[in-house]
Scaffold this motif. Structure first.
Motif, PDB file in Angstrom:
ATOM      1  N   VAL A   1      15.333  10.345   3.301  1.00 36.11           N
ATOM      2  CA  VAL A   1      15.186   8.938   3.229  1.00 36.11           C
ATOM      3  C   VAL A   1      14.238   8.473   3.931  1.00 36.11           C
ATOM      4  CG1 VAL A   1      16.165   6.755   3.325  1.00 36.11           C
ATOM      5  CG2 VAL A   1      17.757   8.787   2.871  1.00 36.11           C
ATOM      6  N   LEU A   2      13.025   7.933   3.494  1.00 36.95           N
ATOM      7  CA  LEU A   2      11.829   7.312   3.884  1.00 36.95           C
ATOM      8  C   LEU A   2      12.132   6.042   4.175  1.00 36.95           C
ATOM      9  CD1 LEU A   2       9.076   9.096   1.691  1.00 36.95           C
ATOM     10  CD2 LEU A   2       9.753   9.831   3.895  1.00 36.95           C
ATOM     11  N   ALA A   3      11.783   5.352   5.459  1.00 40.07           N
ATOM     12  CA  ALA A   3      11.809   4.042   5.782  1.00 40.07           C
ATOM     13  C   ALA A   3      10.626   3.665   6.334  1.00 40.07           C
ATOM     14  CB  ALA A   3      13.077   3.594   6.726  1.00 40.07           C
ATOM     15  N   PHE A   4       9.864   2.531   5.881  1.00 43.94           N
ATOM     16  CA  PHE A   4       8.527   2.031   6.386  1.00 43.94           C
ATOM     17  C   PHE A   4       8.910   0.501   6.787  1.00 43.94           C
ATOM     18  CE2 PHE A   4       7.412   5.386   3.527  1.00 43.94           C
ATOM     19  CZ  PHE A   4       6.302   5.951   4.287  1.00 43.94           C
TER      20      PHE A   4
ATOM     21  N   PRO B   1      10.006   3.502  -4.890  1.00 45.28           N
ATOM     22  CA  PRO B   1      10.191   2.673  -3.564  1.00 45.28           C
ATOM     23  C   PRO B   1      10.770   1.496  -3.776  1.00 45.28           C
ATOM     24  CG  PRO B   1       7.896   2.305  -4.393  1.00 45.28           C
ATOM     25  CD  PRO B   1       8.412   3.115  -5.612  1.00 45.28           C
ATOM     26  N   THR B   2      11.655   0.879  -2.773  1.00 49.09           N
ATOM     27  CA  THR B   2      12.316  -0.179  -2.699  1.00 49.09           C
ATOM     28  C   THR B   2      11.855  -1.188  -1.774  1.00 49.09           C
ATOM     29  OG1 THR B   2      14.449   0.792  -3.688  1.00 49.09           O
ATOM     30  CG2 THR B   2      14.692  -1.246  -2.486  1.00 49.09           C
ATOM     31  N   LEU B   3      11.408  -2.219  -1.928  1.00 39.46           N
ATOM     32  CA  LEU B   3      10.742  -3.129  -1.188  1.00 39.46           C
ATOM     33  C   LEU B   3      11.764  -4.326  -0.777  1.00 39.46           C
ATOM     34  CD1 LEU B   3       8.265  -1.804  -2.366  1.00 39.46           C
ATOM     35  CD2 LEU B   3       7.043  -3.930  -1.856  1.00 39.46           C
ATOM     36  N   LEU B   4      11.987  -4.370   0.415  1.00 38.56           N
ATOM     37  CA  LEU B   4      13.277  -5.378   0.845  1.00 38.56           C
ATOM     38  C   LEU B   4      12.690  -6.281   1.937  1.00 38.56           C
ATOM     39  CD1 LEU B   4      15.180  -2.287   1.161  1.00 38.56           C
ATOM     40  CD2 LEU B   4      16.172  -4.039  -0.177  1.00 38.56           C
ATOM     41  N   GLU B   5      12.849  -7.645   1.897  1.00 44.63           N
ATOM     42  CA  GLU B   5      12.520  -8.733   3.021  1.00 44.63           C
ATOM     43  C   GLU B   5      13.789  -9.490   3.306  1.00 44.63           C
ATOM     44  OE1 GLU B   5       8.006  -9.376   1.302  1.00 44.63           O
ATOM     45  OE2 GLU B   5       9.662 -11.006   0.809  1.00 44.63           O
TER      46      GLU B   5
ATOM     47  N   ASN C   1       9.806  -4.486   4.005  1.00 49.24           N
ATOM     48  CA  ASN C   1      10.081  -2.989   4.688  1.00 49.24           C
ATOM     49  C   ASN C   1      10.300  -2.285   3.202  1.00 49.24           C
ATOM     50  OD1 ASN C   1      11.765  -3.259   7.299  1.00 49.24           O
ATOM     51  ND2 ASN C   1      12.310  -4.786   6.205  1.00 49.24           N
ATOM     52  N   VAL C   2       9.896  -0.823   3.444  1.00 53.09           N
ATOM     53  CA  VAL C   2       9.787   0.032   2.102  1.00 53.09           C
ATOM     54  C   VAL C   2      10.864   1.284   2.416  1.00 53.09           C
ATOM     55  CG1 VAL C   2       8.684   1.425   0.753  1.00 53.09           C
ATOM     56  CG2 VAL C   2       7.226  -0.414   1.561  1.00 53.09           C
ATOM     57  N   VAL C   3      11.782   1.325   1.467  1.00 58.86           N
ATOM     58  CA  VAL C   3      12.599   2.538   1.533  1.00 58.86           C
ATOM     59  C   VAL C   3      12.578   3.362  -0.017  1.00 58.86           C
ATOM     60  CG1 VAL C   3      14.907   3.443   1.750  1.00 58.86           C
ATOM     61  CG2 VAL C   3      14.370   1.285   2.990  1.00 58.86           C
ATOM     62  N   ALA C   4      12.713   4.856   0.261  1.00 55.23           N
ATOM     63  CA  ALA C   4      12.775   5.743  -0.675  1.00 55.23           C
ATOM     64  C   ALA C   4      13.538   6.915  -0.477  1.00 55.23           C
ATOM     65  CB  ALA C   4      11.109   5.986  -1.241  1.00 55.23           C
ATOM     66  N   ARG C   5      14.250   7.225  -1.331  1.00 53.41           N
ATOM     67  CA  ARG C   5      14.941   8.648  -1.165  1.00 53.41           C
ATOM     68  C   ARG C   5      14.262   9.905  -2.027  1.00 53.41           C
ATOM     69  NH1 ARG C   5      20.445  10.078   0.375  1.00 53.41           N
ATOM     70  NH2 ARG C   5      20.827   8.214   1.302  1.00 53.41           N
TER      71      ARG C   5
ATOM     72  N   TYR D   1       0.857  -1.049   0.131  1.00 57.11           N
ATOM     73  CA  TYR D   1      -0.018  -0.037   0.166  1.00 57.11           C
ATOM     74  C   TYR D   1       0.924   1.256  -0.128  1.00 57.11           C
ATOM     75  CZ  TYR D   1      -3.288   3.388   1.788  1.00 57.11           C
ATOM     76  OH  TYR D   1      -4.051   4.561   1.746  1.00 57.11           O
ATOM     77  N   VAL D   2       1.848   1.145   0.913  1.00 57.25           N
ATOM     78  CA  VAL D   2       2.849   2.496   1.057  1.00 57.25           C
ATOM     79  C   VAL D   2       3.539   2.588  -0.437  1.00 57.25           C
ATOM     80  CG1 VAL D   2       4.892   3.189   1.914  1.00 57.25           C
ATOM     81  CG2 VAL D   2       3.242   2.360   3.322  1.00 57.25           C
TER      82      VAL D   2
END
Length: 446
Positions: free
Chosen positions: A148-151, A58-62, A69-73, A46-47
């Motif tokens: 840098v956003l990190a969810f 966004p970059t999705l990492l598991e 996890n979601v990270v974006a800059r 969703y994010v």
């Protein structure tokens, strides 16, 4: 661009979105029961969709399937400025629907309040992050620093699938980040007589979850047994529970005490040899609750495990203790536990994370204060230390100083801290609107 010339990017769409995103995220059940039992992926997707919709990649990492996890800059306008991390977790603690006034995963908006698990811990902040950066994308705003956003996943357990995994395996995504903001700060604390305080966290006690084990001689419950593991464990647990920890004042706590005392016109020399912290706390009224848990280390017994039948003395017994250590208090904590457990009980760290302290004499901290006080004139932002911990502990491995800053303006009588992990968790719509405005103002000027 001068700070005074920076536009306020929050429009009617952003105000609508922050409420909708909070509700939508609450409706995605991301209950973390511990031990890997959670799936944040639906919330992460969703994010990612909300970011991608405004061309933020966004970059999705598991670490393992479903623990996403979601990270974006977002690129800033000043390439020489250090980057700023803004992070929020996607998981929540369990909730039993039968105990709630409103179903905990409904995300219902009722009487100007958004209800549900995660409303303040911390899907509201996740929603604010999304609403702010989407507003920037629509209006062409660029922050001064890279943001840098990190969810993250797994904050409500060990962070091993979330911030710990990101810090250990994907440090490059946080290149240039020197500071970070996240949960548990910049909320309205009503200190009595109309005074409004906004505590901004600049420290965290360290996590020291302990496992205690006592061994003895198994036998029949009717026989004399001087080597009873349950008795040995119970005695150690009682000593820990009754122990009075000595005062240990960190720089952040000293600053908090000094500022809170000054606000109430109470003389206080926190560096005096005879300074009586408990005496001052007694004079601070409601504001003492912000400081009292962080003037000492602590250790609270929480779990006991022993035996399987009433007439059988077991050969071993186990207990768990929630310990917390102030910055600089680790050696004292270790030595005290050795003494309190004694020779018949072994103890070890079941889970351990470092205590944190971040400076408050920085432009970033001043910008946080200014943003809150800009939108609530007459209020006062003050530093404080969190009694618990956040994902800032994991990101500190990368040299990132962590602050608690997820702004909310709350009405008198709304006990924000009491709603953490509690029944009927909820957040006022007005608080979300305030928060998204403050966050935009701060992030553009940090």
């Amino acid at each position: 661009m001068a700070d005074a010339d920076r536009p306020e990017a929050i429009d009617a769409q952003a105000l609508e979105e922050v409420v909708r995103f909070t509700s939508d995220l609450i409706r995605i059940d991301t209950t973390n029961r511990g031990g890997g039992d959670c799936s944040e992926r639906p919330a992460a997707e969703y994010v990612a969709e909300m970011l991608g919709d405004v061309e933020i990649e966004p970059t999705l990492l598991e670490r393992s399937p479903g623990r996403t996890n979601v990270v974006a800059r977002i690129e800033g306008s000043d390439p020489s400025a250090p980057a700023l991390l803004v992070h929020g977790h996607l998981d929540v603690v369990p909730a039993e629907p039968a105990d709630w006034t409103v179903h905990p995963f409904s995300g219902e908006v009722r009487d100007g309040v958004v209800w549900g698990r995660g409303a303040i811990d911390m899907k509201d902040m996740d929603a604010m992050m999304l609403a702010v950066v989407r507003a920037w994308a629509r209006t062409g705003v660029r922050p001064r620093r890279d943001i840098v956003l990190a969810f993250t996943a797994d904050e409500e357990d060990s962070a091993a699938w979330g911030a710990g995994f990101l810090a250990d395996r994907h440090a490059g995504l946080f290149e240039g980040c020197t500071e970070g903001i996240s949960e548990s700060g910049a909320f309205t604390f009503h200190a009595g007589s109309g005074a409004r305080i906004y505590p901004i966290a600049a420290g965290e006690r360290g996590t020291a979850w302990l496992k205690l084990t006592a061994h003895g001689r198994a036998g029949h419950g009717s026989k004399v047994n001087r080597d009873n593991a349950v008795s040995r464990l119970a005695a150690a647990v009682a000593r820990i529970g009754e122990h009075s920890w000595p005062v240990r004042l960190t720089p952040t706590v000293k600053s908090a005490l000094t500022e809170l005392a000054a606000l109430q016109g109470i003389p206080a020399d926190v560096d005096a040899p005879d300074f009586d912290v408990d005496g001052l706390l007694a004079k601070l009224g409601p504001a003492a609750a912000l400081i009292e848990p962080t003037v000492r280390n602590s250790a609270n017994p929480t779990v006991l495990e022993a035996g399987y039948k009433v007439n059988v003395i077991p050969g071993s017994a186990t207990a768990y203790v929630d310990g917390r250590m102030l910055p600089g208090g680790e050696e004292e904590f270790h030595d005290t536990l050795d003494r309190l457990t004694g020779p018949d009980v072994e103890w070890e760290f079941h889970h351990r994370e470092r205590p944190l302290e971040a400076p408050i004499d920085t432009p970033t901290y001043r910008a946080m204060r200014a943003a809150v006080e800009h939108f609530d004139p007459g209020a006062r932002a003050v530093p404080y230390c969190m009694s618990g911990g956040t994902d800032a502990k994991q990101f500190s491995r990368l040299g990132i100083a962590g602050y608690g800053f997820s702004p909310l303006r709350l009405p008198e009588g709304f006990d924000y801290q009491a709603l953490y992990h509690a029944v009927d968790e909820r957040v006022p719509v007005d608080a979300l609107h305030f928060g998204v405005r403050v966050l935009d103002h701060f992030l553009q000027r940090a």
